[in-house]
Write a protein that holds these residues in place. Structure first.
Motif, PDB file in Angstrom:
ATOM      1  N   ALA A   2     -21.827   2.392  20.154  1.00 12.85           N
ATOM      2  CA  ALA A   2     -22.014   2.321  18.695  1.00 12.85           C
ATOM      3  C   ALA A   2     -23.489   2.156  18.349  1.00 12.85           C
ATOM      4  N   ASP A   3     -23.850   2.719  17.230  1.00 15.93           N
ATOM      5  CA  ASP A   3     -25.214   2.599  16.712  1.00 15.93           C
ATOM      6  C   ASP A   3     -25.461   1.141  16.313  1.00 15.93           C
ATOM      7  N   PRO A   4     -26.477   0.468  16.923  1.00 12.03           N
ATOM      8  CA  PRO A   4     -26.723  -0.946  16.600  1.00 12.03           C
ATOM      9  C   PRO A   4     -27.024  -1.162  15.113  1.00 12.03           C
ATOM     10  N   ASP A   5     -27.687  -0.192  14.475  1.00 10.23           N
ATOM     11  CA  ASP A   5     -27.985  -0.335  13.051  1.00 10.23           C
ATOM     12  C   ASP A   5     -26.707  -0.343  12.214  1.00 10.23           C
ATOM     13  N   ALA A   6     -25.708   0.418  12.662  1.00  6.41           N
ATOM     14  CA  ALA A   6     -24.436   0.444  11.940  1.00  6.41           C
ATOM     15  C   ALA A   6     -23.696  -0.886  12.075  1.00  6.41           C
ATOM     16  N   LEU A   7     -23.919  -1.591  13.168  1.00  2.95           N
ATOM     17  CA  LEU A   7     -23.263  -2.881  13.401  1.00  2.95           C
ATOM     18  C   LEU A   7     -24.001  -4.049  12.751  1.00  2.95           C
ATOM     19  N   ASP A   8     -25.204  -3.805  12.273  1.00  4.73           N
ATOM     20  CA  ASP A   8     -26.057  -4.874  11.744  1.00  4.73           C
ATOM     21  C   ASP A   8     -26.126  -4.781  10.216  1.00  4.73           C
ATOM     22  N   PRO A   9     -25.356  -5.630   9.513  1.00  4.65           N
ATOM     23  CA  PRO A   9     -25.378  -5.546   8.050  1.00  4.65           C
ATOM     24  C   PRO A   9     -26.732  -5.928   7.438  1.00  4.65           C
ATOM     25  N   SER A  10     -27.588  -6.590   8.209  1.00  5.67           N
ATOM     26  CA  SER A  10     -28.895  -6.968   7.664  1.00  5.67           C
ATOM     27  C   SER A  10     -29.823  -5.770   7.515  1.00  5.67           C
ATOM     28  N   GLN A  11     -29.404  -4.590   8.031  1.00  7.94           N
ATOM     29  CA  GLN A  11     -30.195  -3.381   7.834  1.00  7.94           C
ATOM     30  C   GLN A  11     -30.207  -2.963   6.365  1.00  7.94           C
ATOM     31  N   GLN A  12     -29.188  -3.391   5.627  1.00  9.33           N
ATOM     32  CA  GLN A  12     -29.124  -3.114   4.194  1.00  9.33           C
ATOM     33  C   GLN A  12     -29.497  -4.390   3.454  1.00  9.33           C
ATOM     34  N   SER A  13     -30.445  -4.305   2.546  1.00  9.74           N
ATOM     35  CA  SER A  13     -30.841  -5.482   1.774  1.00  9.74           C
ATOM     36  C   SER A  13     -31.449  -5.036   0.450  1.00  9.74           C
ATOM     37  N   LEU A  14     -30.759  -5.310  -0.615  1.00 15.44           N
ATOM     38  CA  LEU A  14     -31.271  -4.951  -1.939  1.00 15.44           C
ATOM     39  C   LEU A  14     -32.476  -5.802  -2.322  1.00 15.44           C
ATOM     40  N   TRP A  15     -32.559  -7.017  -1.783  1.00 14.61           N
ATOM     41  CA  TRP A  15     -33.647  -7.910  -2.159  1.00 14.61           C
ATOM     42  C   TRP A  15     -34.820  -7.890  -1.189  1.00 14.61           C
ATOM     43  N   ARG A  16     -34.693  -7.182  -0.063  1.00 15.30           N
ATOM     44  CA  ARG A  16     -35.807  -7.100   0.878  1.00 15.30           C
ATOM     45  C   ARG A  16     -37.083  -6.585   0.205  1.00 15.30           C
ATOM     46  N   PRO A  17     -37.007  -5.531  -0.627  1.00 11.21           N
ATOM     47  CA  PRO A  17     -38.241  -5.075  -1.280  1.00 11.21           C
ATOM     48  C   PRO A  17     -38.899  -6.166  -2.131  1.00 11.21           C
ATOM     49  N   LEU A  18     -38.092  -7.009  -2.768  1.00 16.36           N
ATOM     50  CA  LEU A  18     -38.654  -8.103  -3.567  1.00 16.36           C
ATOM     51  C   LEU A  18     -39.351  -9.120  -2.671  1.00 16.36           C
ATOM     52  N   ARG A  19     -38.729  -9.477  -1.544  1.00 12.53           N
ATOM     53  CA  ARG A  19     -39.359 -10.413  -0.602  1.00 12.53           C
ATOM     54  C   ARG A  19     -40.654  -9.833  -0.039  1.00 12.53           C
ATOM     55  N   LEU A  20     -40.621  -8.538   0.294  1.00 13.73           N
ATOM     56  CA  LEU A  20     -41.816  -7.895   0.833  1.00 13.73           C
ATOM     57  C   LEU A  20     -42.917  -7.809  -0.217  1.00 13.73           C
ATOM     58  N   LEU A  21     -42.538  -7.540  -1.457  1.00 10.46           N
ATOM     59  CA  LEU A  21     -43.515  -7.515  -2.545  1.00 10.46           C
ATOM     60  C   LEU A  21     -44.158  -8.888  -2.714  1.00 10.46           C
ATOM     61  N   GLN A  22     -43.351  -9.941  -2.734  1.00  8.18           N
ATOM     62  CA  GLN A  22     -43.877 -11.301  -2.858  1.00  8.18           C
ATOM     63  C   GLN A  22     -44.824 -11.620  -1.708  1.00  8.18           C
ATOM     64  N   ALA A  23     -44.447 -11.239  -0.501  1.00  8.17           N
ATOM     65  CA  ALA A  23     -45.303 -11.491   0.661  1.00  8.17           C
ATOM     66  C   ALA A  23     -46.620 -10.730   0.542  1.00  8.17           C
ATOM     67  N   SER A  24     -46.565  -9.515   0.042  1.00  8.56           N
ATOM     68  CA  SER A  24     -47.775  -8.717  -0.130  1.00  8.56           C
ATOM     69  C   SER A  24     -48.698  -9.330  -1.186  1.00  8.56           C
ATOM     70  N   LEU A  25     -48.120  -9.775  -2.285  1.00  8.21           N
ATOM     71  CA  LEU A  25     -48.927 -10.407  -3.336  1.00  8.21           C
ATOM     72  C   LEU A  25     -49.550 -11.703  -2.824  1.00  8.21           C
ATOM     73  N   ASP A  26     -48.769 -12.502  -2.118  1.00  8.56           N
ATOM     74  CA  ASP A  26     -49.294 -13.744  -1.545  1.00  8.56           C
ATOM     75  C   ASP A  26     -50.413 -13.455  -0.546  1.00  8.56           C
TER      76      ASP A  26
END
Length: 170
Positions: A2-26
């Protein structure tokens, strides 16, 4: 296999871009501190340092309440700020309490930190004028939606539909 990415629900994250944006601004703010040779200062420390400067020494509980954080989170942050030399704890009004106070190092840069805070807020306001739906409005709208139905209740309802959430004699 099986594809490990398919087994890993953390590959999908609607809020990851927000966390990454905050980290970039900081990171950009931290770069400004570095350019000004304000070493060992994390952007996440600044609100507490400004609050202590404006209101004077406070207990961790008082400081936590004033910045709307938990006592536990503020206790950890104060320990990190103390280790970095920005604050110290002193005996409070009675021997049982400790108050957090600024060090000379912090007092020496507090005017610059206030200037950075004002400039950051102005830059955020400028950014919000450039986008069709300001992030501050998004936050307000999310808070209103959560007042109607909590995040906990929303997640619990989704989990009730997912058989993987059922207890299975672990």
């Amino acid at each position: 296999m099986a594809d490990p990415d398919a087994l890993d629900p953390s590959q999908q994250s609607l809020w990851r871009p927000l966390r990454l944006l905050q980290a970039s601004l900081d990171a950009d703010i931290a770069r400004l501190y570095s350019e000004q040779q304000i070493d060992g200062l994390k952007p996440s420390f600044v609100m507490e340092l400004l609050r202590l400067h404006a209101r004077g020494p406070m207990t961790i509980a008082e400081l936590a309440e004033s910045v709307q954080r938990t006592h536990s989170a503020l206790s950890q942050k104060v320990a990190a700020m103390r280790e970095a030399g920005w604050v110290e704890t002193v005996v409070g009004d009675d021997a049982r309490t400790r108050k957090v106070t600024l060090t000379d190092k912090a007092r020496g840069v507090i005017g610059r930190l206030a200037a950075e805070w004002r400039a950051t807020e102005a830059a955020v306001a400028e950014l919000e004028e450039e986008i069709p739906y300001p992030l501050s409005q998004v936050a307000t709208d999310i808070e209103q939606a959560l007042a109607r139905r909590s995040f906990h209740d929303r997640i619990a309802a989704k989990l009730a539909e997912d058989p993987a959430w059922e207890r299975t004699g672990e």
